[in-house]
Design a protein around this motif. Sequence first.
Motif, short mmCIF file in Angstrom:
data_model
loop_
_atom_site.label_atom_id
_atom_site.label_comp_id
_atom_site.label_asym_id
_atom_site.label_seq_id
_atom_site.Cartn_x
_atom_site.Cartn_y
_atom_site.Cartn_z
N PRO A 285 0.81 -1.23 0.00
CA PRO A 285 0.00 0.00 0.00
C PRO A 285 0.84 1.27 0.00
O PRO A 285 0.46 2.25 -0.62
N GLY A 286 1.98 1.27 0.74
CA GLY A 286 2.85 2.45 0.72
C GLY A 286 2.38 3.57 1.64
O GLY A 286 1.97 3.31 2.78
N ASP A 287 2.44 4.79 1.15
CA ASP A 287 2.23 5.99 1.98
C ASP A 287 1.01 6.80 1.51
O ASP A 287 0.48 6.58 0.43
N GLY A 288 0.68 7.82 2.33
CA GLY A 288 -0.36 8.77 1.94
C GLY A 288 -1.68 8.08 1.66
O GLY A 288 -2.16 7.27 2.46
N ILE A 289 -2.25 8.34 0.47
CA ILE A 289 -3.53 7.71 0.14
C ILE A 289 -3.37 6.25 -0.29
O ILE A 289 -4.37 5.56 -0.49
N GLY A 290 -2.11 5.78 -0.42
CA GLY A 290 -1.88 4.39 -0.84
C GLY A 290 -2.70 3.38 -0.03
O GLY A 290 -3.48 2.61 -0.60
N TYR B 232 1.38 -3.71 -10.66
CA TYR B 232 0.23 -2.88 -11.06
C TYR B 232 0.10 -1.72 -10.09
O TYR B 232 0.13 -1.93 -8.88
N GLU B 233 -0.03 -0.52 -10.62
CA GLU B 233 -0.08 0.65 -9.73
C GLU B 233 -0.88 1.77 -10.37
O GLU B 233 -0.89 1.92 -11.60
N PRO B 234 -1.52 2.58 -9.55
CA PRO B 234 -2.15 3.78 -10.11
C PRO B 234 -1.07 4.74 -10.58
O PRO B 234 0.06 4.70 -10.07
N VAL B 235 -1.41 5.61 -11.52
CA VAL B 235 -0.43 6.58 -12.02
C VAL B 235 -0.17 7.68 -10.97
O VAL B 235 0.91 8.22 -10.88
N HIS B 236 -1.18 7.94 -10.13
CA HIS B 236 -1.03 9.04 -9.17
C HIS B 236 -0.04 8.72 -8.05
O HIS B 236 0.34 7.56 -7.86
N GLY B 237 0.34 9.76 -7.30
CA GLY B 237 1.24 9.60 -6.16
C GLY B 237 0.47 9.48 -4.86
O GLY B 237 -0.71 9.10 -4.84
N SER B 238 1.14 9.84 -3.76
CA SER B 238 0.57 9.61 -2.43
C SER B 238 -0.37 10.73 -1.99
O SER B 238 -0.97 10.65 -0.91
N ALA B 239 -0.52 11.76 -2.82
CA ALA B 239 -1.49 12.85 -2.60
C ALA B 239 -1.56 13.31 -1.14
O ALA B 239 -2.61 13.21 -0.50
N PRO B 240 -0.46 13.83 -0.59
CA PRO B 240 -0.46 14.21 0.83
C PRO B 240 -1.54 15.25 1.16
O PRO B 240 -2.02 15.29 2.29
N ASP B 241 -1.94 16.05 0.15
CA ASP B 241 -2.94 17.08 0.43
C ASP B 241 -4.31 16.52 0.81
O ASP B 241 -5.09 17.19 1.48
N ILE B 242 -4.59 15.29 0.40
CA ILE B 242 -5.90 14.72 0.76
C ILE B 242 -5.79 13.44 1.59
O ILE B 242 -6.80 12.84 1.95
N ALA B 243 -4.55 13.04 1.90
CA ALA B 243 -4.35 11.77 2.62
C ALA B 243 -5.03 11.81 3.99
O ALA B 243 -5.02 12.84 4.66
N THR C 71 -22.16 8.26 -8.51
CA THR C 71 -21.40 8.04 -7.28
C THR C 71 -19.94 8.35 -7.58
O THR C 71 -19.25 7.56 -8.22
N ARG C 72 -19.47 9.50 -7.14
CA ARG C 72 -18.12 9.92 -7.52
C ARG C 72 -17.43 10.68 -6.40
O ARG C 72 -18.08 11.41 -5.65
N THR C 73 -16.11 10.53 -6.34
CA THR C 73 -15.33 11.33 -5.40
C THR C 73 -15.20 12.75 -5.97
O THR C 73 -15.50 13.01 -7.14
N LYS C 74 -14.69 13.64 -5.11
CA LYS C 74 -14.69 15.07 -5.44
C LYS C 74 -13.94 15.40 -6.74
O LYS C 74 -14.35 16.28 -7.50
N ASP C 75 -12.84 14.69 -6.99
CA ASP C 75 -12.02 15.00 -8.17
C ASP C 75 -12.76 14.85 -9.49
O ASP C 75 -12.37 15.44 -10.49
N ILE C 76 -13.83 14.01 -9.49
CA ILE C 76 -14.56 13.79 -10.75
C ILE C 76 -16.05 14.07 -10.61
O ILE C 76 -16.84 13.74 -11.51
#
Length: 368
Positions: A10-15, A284-295, A338-343
């Motif tokens: 899972p890693g860090d942040g939103i991971g 397999y991984e999402p293209v995005h990073g750990s997005a600390p601003d919303i983690a 049904t969508r999160t804020k980004d979309i």
Amino acid sequence: MATHKLLLLPGDGIGPEVMREVEKIVGWFRKRGVGFETETDLVGGAAYDAHGVSISEAAMDRAQQADAVLFGAVGGAKWDSVPYAVRPEAGLLRLRKDLGLFANLRPAICYPALADASSLKREVVEGLDIMIVRELTGGVYFGEPKEIVTLEDGSQRAVDTQIYHTHEVERIARVAFDLARKRRNKVSSAEKFNVMKTGVFWRQVVTRIHKGEFSDVELEHVLADNCAMQLVRWPKQFDVIVTDNLFGDILSDIAAMLTGSLGMLPSASLGAEDPVTGQRKALYEPVHGSAPDIAGKGLANPIAMIGSFGMALRYSFGLLDEADRLDKAIANVLASGTRTKDIAAPGANAVGTQDVGDAIVKELEALS
Ligand code: NAD
């Protein structure tokens, strides 16, 4: 029944937040009789905090043994000043290197429900489904010499070196042609043969592999700069685009932006086929990073991570019906609003990470 071994990192942040939603989906398939065995380990900053390295040897062993690795995201301000060799990203680079992941697959799919989130017109992107296959371990990012030297007159010279060997182009071409056969049977090979020797070479090798092994697949050669332009002009003309490390870096980001949010983009990195089992090492991984601003806020869109698991179903486990069903469930959930804020549609209420995961599980249930 075959058991598929998955290592979750899972890693860090939103991971960890988005990986939890994948675990729900894995759990659902498991209940329906698909054999998944999962292990979880640390990577990135989380591994550094626990072990002083960005990935432990034990986690690397597990990755080598797994049929597929699911990777969340790494990084964050907390680890900005750790020594370079153990920075969070080093864990990902080590995985790519040690697993020999030379083929990076980035699909760009534009769900009809999200066509208005793209910066291009709806008719240009609606229903878009293309795949960029990028060579990941060779080319100008790795070629030697790579240096900045000071000359006798005091001025400086910077050098990067683009190198490709026959086997590197052959194997990435085969991945692209193989994929095309399972899609719409067309490969566009992008290079700059007009100004680069490696471009001339790339074109020769791809043409030879096509002629000898994949003549049933349509092949076109396209200059990389023209490819960039065509991606924005009329992207639906493409099916599979195969290209080198540098052009792939750029073209895949252009393709990504056709589809809306970073939170929607999955990816796969594949290694060589095992001569005995025919299996490829895969991450397999999402293209995005750990997005600390919303983690930690439950706001992250889990679809890129869930879509990455969908790619594992398709490319590592050959579970095509299950992968199709998951794609359909995602599309239906998006269409239902049904969508999160980004979309989220303008003015619509956004839901949280867990709500999207739950809705996808519910939709899987409804589809079966
Ligand atoms: P980022 O992808 O983490 O975030 C960029 C923007 O997109 C942010 O506003 C973020 O909130 C948003 N975003 C990203 N994923 C989202 C999701 N699933 N749902 C909703 N919104 C989402 O990129 P960044 O901010 O440049 O980097 C943050 C950290 O991540 C850095 O430490 C960077 O090094 C690391 N990083 C890691 C990876 C990786 O693990 N593969 C990739 C890129 C960046």
